[in-house]
Structures are given as structure tokens and as C-alpha cells.
Design a protein around this motif. Structure first.
Motif, PDB file in Angstrom:
ATOM      1  N   MET A  68      48.786 -21.114 -28.410  1.00  0.00           N
ATOM      2  CA  MET A  68      48.322 -20.919 -27.045  1.00  0.00           C
ATOM      3  C   MET A  68      47.726 -19.516 -26.915  1.00  0.00           C
ATOM      4  O   MET A  68      48.364 -18.529 -27.312  1.00  0.00           O
ATOM      5  CB  MET A  68      49.487 -21.101 -26.060  1.00  0.00           C
ATOM      6  N   GLU A  69      46.536 -19.415 -26.375  1.00  0.00           N
ATOM      7  CA  GLU A  69      45.859 -18.128 -26.263  1.00  0.00           C
ATOM      8  C   GLU A  69      46.515 -17.272 -25.179  1.00  0.00           C
ATOM      9  O   GLU A  69      46.787 -17.742 -24.074  1.00  0.00           O
ATOM     10  CB  GLU A  69      44.384 -18.340 -25.921  1.00  0.00           C
ATOM     11  N   ARG A  70      46.745 -15.994 -25.505  1.00  0.00           N
ATOM     12  CA  ARG A  70      47.446 -15.101 -24.588  1.00  0.00           C
ATOM     13  C   ARG A  70      46.687 -14.877 -23.282  1.00  0.00           C
ATOM     14  O   ARG A  70      47.294 -14.640 -22.236  1.00  0.00           O
ATOM     15  CB  ARG A  70      47.700 -13.760 -25.279  1.00  0.00           C
ATOM     16  N   ASP A  71      45.358 -14.939 -23.329  1.00  0.00           N
ATOM     17  CA  ASP A  71      44.581 -14.712 -22.110  1.00  0.00           C
ATOM     18  C   ASP A  71      44.225 -16.006 -21.376  1.00  0.00           C
ATOM     19  O   ASP A  71      43.457 -15.991 -20.416  1.00  0.00           O
ATOM     20  CB  ASP A  71      43.308 -13.920 -22.422  1.00  0.00           C
ATOM     21  N   SER A  72      44.807 -17.126 -21.798  1.00  0.00           N
ATOM     22  CA  SER A  72      44.513 -18.403 -21.140  1.00  0.00           C
ATOM     23  C   SER A  72      45.311 -18.537 -19.853  1.00  0.00           C
ATOM     24  O   SER A  72      46.377 -17.931 -19.674  1.00  0.00           O
ATOM     25  CB  SER A  72      44.848 -19.576 -22.072  1.00  0.00           C
ATOM     26  N   SER A  73      44.822 -19.355 -18.933  1.00  0.00           N
ATOM     27  CA  SER A  73      45.511 -19.552 -17.661  1.00  0.00           C
ATOM     28  C   SER A  73      46.860 -20.237 -17.855  1.00  0.00           C
ATOM     29  O   SER A  73      47.824 -19.940 -17.145  1.00  0.00           O
ATOM     30  CB  SER A  73      44.633 -20.371 -16.707  1.00  0.00           C
ATOM     31  N   ILE A  74      46.964 -21.149 -18.811  1.00  0.00           N
ATOM     32  CA  ILE A  74      48.215 -21.867 -19.033  1.00  0.00           C
ATOM     33  C   ILE A  74      49.296 -20.923 -19.551  1.00  0.00           C
ATOM     34  O   ILE A  74      50.464 -21.000 -19.155  1.00  0.00           O
ATOM     35  CB  ILE A  74      48.009 -23.072 -19.990  1.00  0.00           C
ATOM     36  N   TYR A  75      48.902 -19.988 -20.413  1.00  0.00           N
ATOM     37  CA  TYR A  75      49.848 -18.986 -20.920  1.00  0.00           C
ATOM     38  C   TYR A  75      50.396 -18.171 -19.755  1.00  0.00           C
ATOM     39  O   TYR A  75      51.601 -17.936 -19.648  1.00  0.00           O
ATOM     40  CB  TYR A  75      49.129 -18.092 -21.925  1.00  0.00           C
ATOM     41  N   LYS A  76      49.511 -17.750 -18.866  1.00  0.00           N
ATOM     42  CA  LYS A  76      49.929 -16.954 -17.711  1.00  0.00           C
ATOM     43  C   LYS A  76      50.813 -17.762 -16.768  1.00  0.00           C
ATOM     44  O   LYS A  76      51.758 -17.227 -16.172  1.00  0.00           O
ATOM     45  CB  LYS A  76      48.702 -16.417 -16.981  1.00  0.00           C
ATOM     46  N   GLU A  77      50.535 -19.051 -16.637  1.00  0.00           N
ATOM     47  CA  GLU A  77      51.385 -19.904 -15.803  1.00  0.00           C
ATOM     48  C   GLU A  77      52.794 -19.995 -16.369  1.00  0.00           C
ATOM     49  O   GLU A  77      53.778 -19.947 -15.624  1.00  0.00           O
ATOM     50  CB  GLU A  77      50.784 -21.302 -15.686  1.00  0.00           C
ATOM     51  N   TYR A  78      52.896 -20.129 -17.689  1.00  0.00           N
ATOM     52  CA  TYR A  78      54.214 -20.201 -18.315  1.00  0.00           C
ATOM     53  C   TYR A  78      54.979 -18.897 -18.087  1.00  0.00           C
ATOM     54  O   TYR A  78      56.190 -18.917 -17.798  1.00  0.00           O
ATOM     55  CB  TYR A  78      54.079 -20.500 -19.809  1.00  0.00           C
ATOM     56  N   LEU A  79      54.307 -17.769 -18.201  1.00  0.00           N
ATOM     57  CA  LEU A  79      54.961 -16.490 -17.944  1.00  0.00           C
ATOM     58  C   LEU A  79      55.432 -16.405 -16.494  1.00  0.00           C
ATOM     59  O   LEU A  79      56.549 -15.939 -16.221  1.00  0.00           O
ATOM     60  CB  LEU A  79      54.002 -15.329 -18.232  1.00  0.00           C
ATOM     61  N   CYS A  80      54.605 -16.861 -15.571  1.00  0.00           N
ATOM     62  CA  CYS A  80      54.975 -16.842 -14.151  1.00  0.00           C
ATOM     63  C   CYS A  80      56.200 -17.701 -13.884  1.00  0.00           C
ATOM     64  O   CYS A  80      57.080 -17.329 -13.085  1.00  0.00           O
ATOM     65  CB  CYS A  80      53.806 -17.307 -13.292  1.00  0.00           C
ATOM     66  N   ILE A  81      56.275 -18.854 -14.530  1.00  0.00           N
ATOM     67  CA  ILE A  81      57.440 -19.733 -14.376  1.00  0.00           C
ATOM     68  C   ILE A  81      58.703 -19.010 -14.826  1.00  0.00           C
ATOM     69  O   ILE A  81      59.733 -19.022 -14.141  1.00  0.00           O
ATOM     70  CB  ILE A  81      57.240 -21.046 -15.159  1.00  0.00           C
ATOM     71  N   LEU A  82      58.641 -18.359 -15.980  1.00  0.00           N
ATOM     72  CA  LEU A  82      59.803 -17.631 -16.489  1.00  0.00           C
ATOM     73  C   LEU A  82      60.200 -16.494 -15.557  1.00  0.00           C
ATOM     74  O   LEU A  82      61.387 -16.297 -15.275  1.00  0.00           O
ATOM     75  CB  LEU A  82      59.502 -17.086 -17.890  1.00  0.00           C
ATOM     76  N   GLU A  83      59.232 -15.746 -15.073  1.00  0.00           N
ATOM     77  CA  GLU A  83      59.523 -14.621 -14.185  1.00  0.00           C
ATOM     78  C   GLU A  83      60.128 -15.101 -12.865  1.00  0.00           C
ATOM     79  O   GLU A  83      60.991 -14.431 -12.289  1.00  0.00           O
ATOM     80  CB  GLU A  83      58.249 -13.820 -13.930  1.00  0.00           C
ATOM     81  N   ARG A  84      59.695 -16.269 -12.400  1.00  0.00           N
ATOM     82  CA  ARG A  84      60.212 -16.814 -11.151  1.00  0.00           C
ATOM     83  C   ARG A  84      61.621 -17.377 -11.320  1.00  0.00           C
ATOM     84  O   ARG A  84      62.465 -17.240 -10.431  1.00  0.00           O
ATOM     85  CB  ARG A  84      59.280 -17.922 -10.656  1.00  0.00           C
ATOM     86  N   GLU A  85      61.885 -17.989 -12.455  1.00  0.00           N
ATOM     87  CA  GLU A  85      63.144 -18.715 -12.636  1.00  0.00           C
ATOM     88  C   GLU A  85      64.268 -17.859 -13.219  1.00  0.00           C
ATOM     89  O   GLU A  85      65.436 -18.072 -12.882  1.00  0.00           O
ATOM     90  CB  GLU A  85      62.921 -19.925 -13.549  1.00  0.00           C
ATOM     91  N   LEU A  86      63.952 -16.925 -14.100  1.00  0.00           N
ATOM     92  CA  LEU A  86      64.999 -16.165 -14.794  1.00  0.00           C
ATOM     93  C   LEU A  86      65.297 -14.881 -14.030  1.00  0.00           C
ATOM     94  O   LEU A  86      64.921 -13.782 -14.438  1.00  0.00           O
ATOM     95  CB  LEU A  86      64.589 -15.860 -16.240  1.00  0.00           C
ATOM     96  N   VAL A  87      65.986 -15.031 -12.918  1.00  0.00           N
ATOM     97  CA  VAL A  87      66.307 -13.889 -12.065  1.00  0.00           C
ATOM     98  C   VAL A  87      67.823 -13.737 -11.976  1.00  0.00           C
ATOM     99  O   VAL A  87      68.572 -14.691 -12.156  1.00  0.00           O
ATOM    100  CB  VAL A  87      65.697 -14.053 -10.661  1.00  0.00           C
ATOM    101  N   PRO A  88      68.302 -12.520 -11.696  1.00  0.00           N
ATOM    102  CA  PRO A  88      69.753 -12.312 -11.623  1.00  0.00           C
ATOM    103  C   PRO A  88      70.332 -12.855 -10.329  1.00  0.00           C
ATOM    104  O   PRO A  88      69.672 -12.867  -9.281  1.00  0.00           O
ATOM    105  CB  PRO A  88      69.893 -10.781 -11.667  1.00  0.00           C
TER     106      PRO A  88
END
Length: 424
Positions: free
Chosen positions: A1-21
């Protein structure tokens, strides 16, 4: 998966939204957060509170200790703790700094304040409205769908924040989610670990700390300790025991935070602790551990998407399935091993029901992790469940869709019966 692709960024956003204290079981904390926010809008300490909560929220608050309160339980405690703590900007961590004076203040506040509980109308599984009054002044906060998703704020009838009133929860439209098992494995294998290191290190640090706390001290039914004492110190047992111990502690008043997954601390513990334990046993190294945790976390999130945050379907199953997938990768597996582990696990334990947050969650976590590990070892031994075996269909995404339908639609009546049993 390309780091600058929109899907890559979506996956990162999902992790940032879900993995919270979060500190403590997330449903009581959501009530505390809503109460604190409503009191802040009111501008003074309320003398009357009304909590309107959907049945699944009531179910998950009824029997679990509210952190920082010295062992007190229940919706009234959660609301009062939120009022005393204040600081709604801290969201799911707002009860972290309660001290002995605060605990006494919570007790006194509950003795002198009317706190009413009502079951919310409608069909949403996550629906929470807290209304507060001080004489003639009134403030109201509504949260739906997830623990900090504030959709409405009112003061004295004036709407300060208002979104369209949400309708009943429905199945996500096909193609609206970027997650798939193929995409998850691709992302996990190719991600720049610098992009996820901070998130995952926090998950490792927090969730292992509460697991170790559960193994050291006396919490609930001590499921983690019982597992080690009864079955020995093999990694397959330690993975289950430490995950269960984290839940032992969390469900029974431990004041350590966890990094959640899919809105749940128990699920956050379950997706991470067994994978971390296997990585240590296999001397996998940090980078491989990060990639295994990406697989585990995202698999659990993917499974929960179609079911919803709260249901009669035990979330530990989704998390245990994710853990099995991460372990399959640590043991040298690629896409085929990972997805067959997922199917094997779901074919096994998808019938575990959720009857609220309480001490027995730890035992369900142990069972779910055991199923994830078994699912992995089955495929490594050339064994698998195939399409036509019960709810299993050909193709991992078809099986996941069946499980979503089971948890979201098929178990609605089960959910109602469980609530009737719990609430009398």
C-alpha cells in the motif's frame, strides 16, 4: 500500500480514532463525560440530574465499578463522579485524578441530589442523554453511536450544538468502509512503522501494565491467576491469562488507563496483550510486533463495524479473533494463514453473549483468545472450517458479513431477554 495513497491515510485515521486511552469501563465513563459536559454548559453544580440511556448502556453500567470512586457502582455514581470531576475536555480520562476528598464529595453529592434514570426510547443501541437542572436553569447533552460523539447540546431550550437527529442504526452501506482483510494485511505489511509507533507503544505500555497489575493483586474472580495456576506457564496459557488478568483488574476498580479498541477497554486489552506475549516468546522484535498489532487491531475493528458498538454479541470474540490473526502473522503466516485463522475462530465462539460489563468478562476474554489461538494452530495443522459449516461461507468477507448480521440483527431479541433478566 502506497504511503501517500488516500486508503493508507484512511487506515491511519481509523487507528488514531479508535486507539485512544480510557480509564475504566467506557460506558460509565461516557455517562460521567456527558454529565460533566452538561454541568459545564449549565455553569454551576446541578441539583437535579436525569440520565436517559439505551438498554445496552444500562446493561454495561449496572455491575461494573466506576473508577476512582472507591468501589461504587452504577449510573448514579457515574453521573455524580462526572459532576465532581469536571474537566469534560479530558473525555474518557476525566476520572483519572479523583482522590479521597473527591470520593467523599461524590457520596455526599449523591445523598443530596436527585439523580433519575430512564430508559431511552428508540432503537439505537448506544443512546445517552444527560439533562441537568439548577433551580429553573437547564442544560442537556446527547451522545449517540460512540462514547464521545456529542450530537446535541442545549441550554434553557436554546440549541448550542445540534446535528440532525440520528435515525436508527443501520447496516453500513456496502463499500462505505475502507476496511477489508486484504487491505488490512496489505497495510500491516507495508506501513511505515514510524507512522504508528507512538500509538502502538502507548497501547503496549498501558495494556501490559494493567495486565501485570491483574496478575499481581486481587481483582474480581482472578481469572488470569486461576488459568496460570491450573494450566501452567506455556505461552498459549500466558497469552490468555494476562489478557484475562487485565480485565480482572479493569472490571473491578483498578485505576490504570487502557488503550481501547472499538470503544472498549476489554477489547483493547484482548487485541493487544496476547499478541505482545507471543512476540516476546518468539523474540519477534519490535517492528514485527507493530505489524502484528496492526493486523490484530484492524481485524477487530473490521469485525465490529457491521455489528455496532453495543449488542448481545460479545465484543471479546471480535478482539480474540483479531489477536489470533496477529499471532498467526507472528508465527510466520501470510494472508492465507491470517484469514483462515479469522474464519476458524468465528466458526467456534460467535455464540458468546454479552450480559454487561462485570467480572465474568475476563473469563469470556480467556475463551475468545483460546479460540483465536486454536484457529491459528488448526490452519497450521492443515485443518479448517469451510463454507457451509454453519455460519461460515466461502470467502472471509462473506463469513464476516454473516457474523455482522448475526450480532446486529439475529441477536436483537436475545439482547432484550438479557436486559429483562438483568433489570428484572
Amino acid at each position: 500500500m502506497e504511503r501517500d495513497s488516500s486508503i493508507y491515510k484512511e487506515y491511519l485515521c481509523i487507528l488514531e480514532r479508535e486507539l485512544v486511552p480510557a480509564l475504566g469501563c467506557t460506558e460509565p465513563i461516557a455517562i460521567a463525560y456527558a454529565a460533566a459536559l452538561a454541568a459545564e454548559v449549565l455553569g454551576k453544580r446541578p441539583d437535579t440530574i436525569r440520565v436517559e440511556a439505551s438498554g445496552n448502556i444500562i446493561k454495561n453500567v449496572k455491575s461494573v465499578i466506576v473508577p476512582g470512586t472507591g468501589g461504587m457502582k452504577g449510573i448514579q455514581t457515574a453521573a455524580a463522579a462526572g459532576i465532581i470531576a469536571g474537566s469534560p475536555q479530558r473525555k474518557l480520562e476525566l476520572l483519572e485524578e479523583l482522590d479521597a476528598a473527591d470520593r467523599q464529595a461524590i457520596r455526599e453529592y449523591m445523598e443530596n441530589t436527585e439523580i433519575r434514570i430512564e430508559k431511552a426510547g428508540g432503537s439505537r443501541t448506544f443512546d445517552l442523554t444527560v439533562t441537568v437542572w439548577a433551580k429553573e436553569e437547564e442544560a442537556k447533552v446527547r451522545i449517540t453511536d460512540s462514547h464521545t460523539n456529542v450530537v446535541r447540546i442545549e441550554k434553557d431550550g436554546q440549541i448550542l450544538r445540534g446535528e440532525e437527529t440520528p435515525g436508527p442504526e443501520t447496516e453500513p452501506e456496502e463499500g462505505t468502509s475502507p476496511l477489508s482483510m486484504e487491505g488490512i494485511v496489505d497495510f500491516a505489511m507495508t506501513a511505515d512503522t514510524a507512522d504508528v509507533k507512538e500509538l502502538l507503544e502507548r497501547q503496549i505500555r498501558y495494556n501490559m501494565a494493567i495486565a501485570e497489575e491483574g496478575m499481581k493483586n486481587d481483582y474480581g474472580a482472578n481469572v488470569g491467576k486461576v488459568l496460570l495456576a491450573a494450566y501452567g506457564d506455556d505461552v498459549k496459557i500466558r497469552a490468555r491469562a494476562k489478557a484475562a488478568a487485565g480485565s480482572d483488574a479493569r472490571m473491578n476498580g483498578c485505576e490504570l488507563p487502557v488503550v481501547i479498541n472499538s470503544g472498549s477497554g476489554n477489547q483493547g486489552i484482548t487485541v493487544s496483550v496476547p499478541v505482545i506475549e507471543y512476540a516476546a516468546e518468539l523474540e519477534a522484535g519490535r517492528e514485527k510486533l507493530y505489524r502484528a498489532l496492526l493486523i490484530s487491531n484492524l481485524t477487530a475493528i473490521h469485525l465490529k463495524e457491521g455489528i455496532g458498538r453495543l449488542s448481545a454479541y460479545c465484543g471479546a470474540v471480535s478482539a480474540g479473533t483479531g489477536a489470533g490473526a496477529g499471532i498467526a502473522y507472528l508465527m510466520g503466516g501470510g494472508y492465507e494463514e491470517i484469514v483462515h485463522t479469522v474464519v476458524n475462530t468465528l466458526a467456534n465462539v460467535s455464540g458468546i453473549v454479552c450480559d454487561g460489563a462485570k467480572a465474568s468478562c475476563a473469563a469470556k476474554i480467556a475463551s475468545a483468545v483460546d479460540a483465536g489461538i486454536l484457529g491459528c494452530y488448526m490452519y497450521r495443522s492443515g485443518q479448517e472450517f469451510v463454507g457451509g459449516d454453519g455460519i461460515v461461507k466461502k470467502g472471509v468477507e462473506s463469513t464476516i458479513a454473516n457474523v455482522a448480521r448475526l450480532g446486529r440483527d439475529g441477536m436483537r431479541e436475545t439482547d432484550r431477554e438479557i436486559l429483562d433478566m438483568m433489570l428484572g
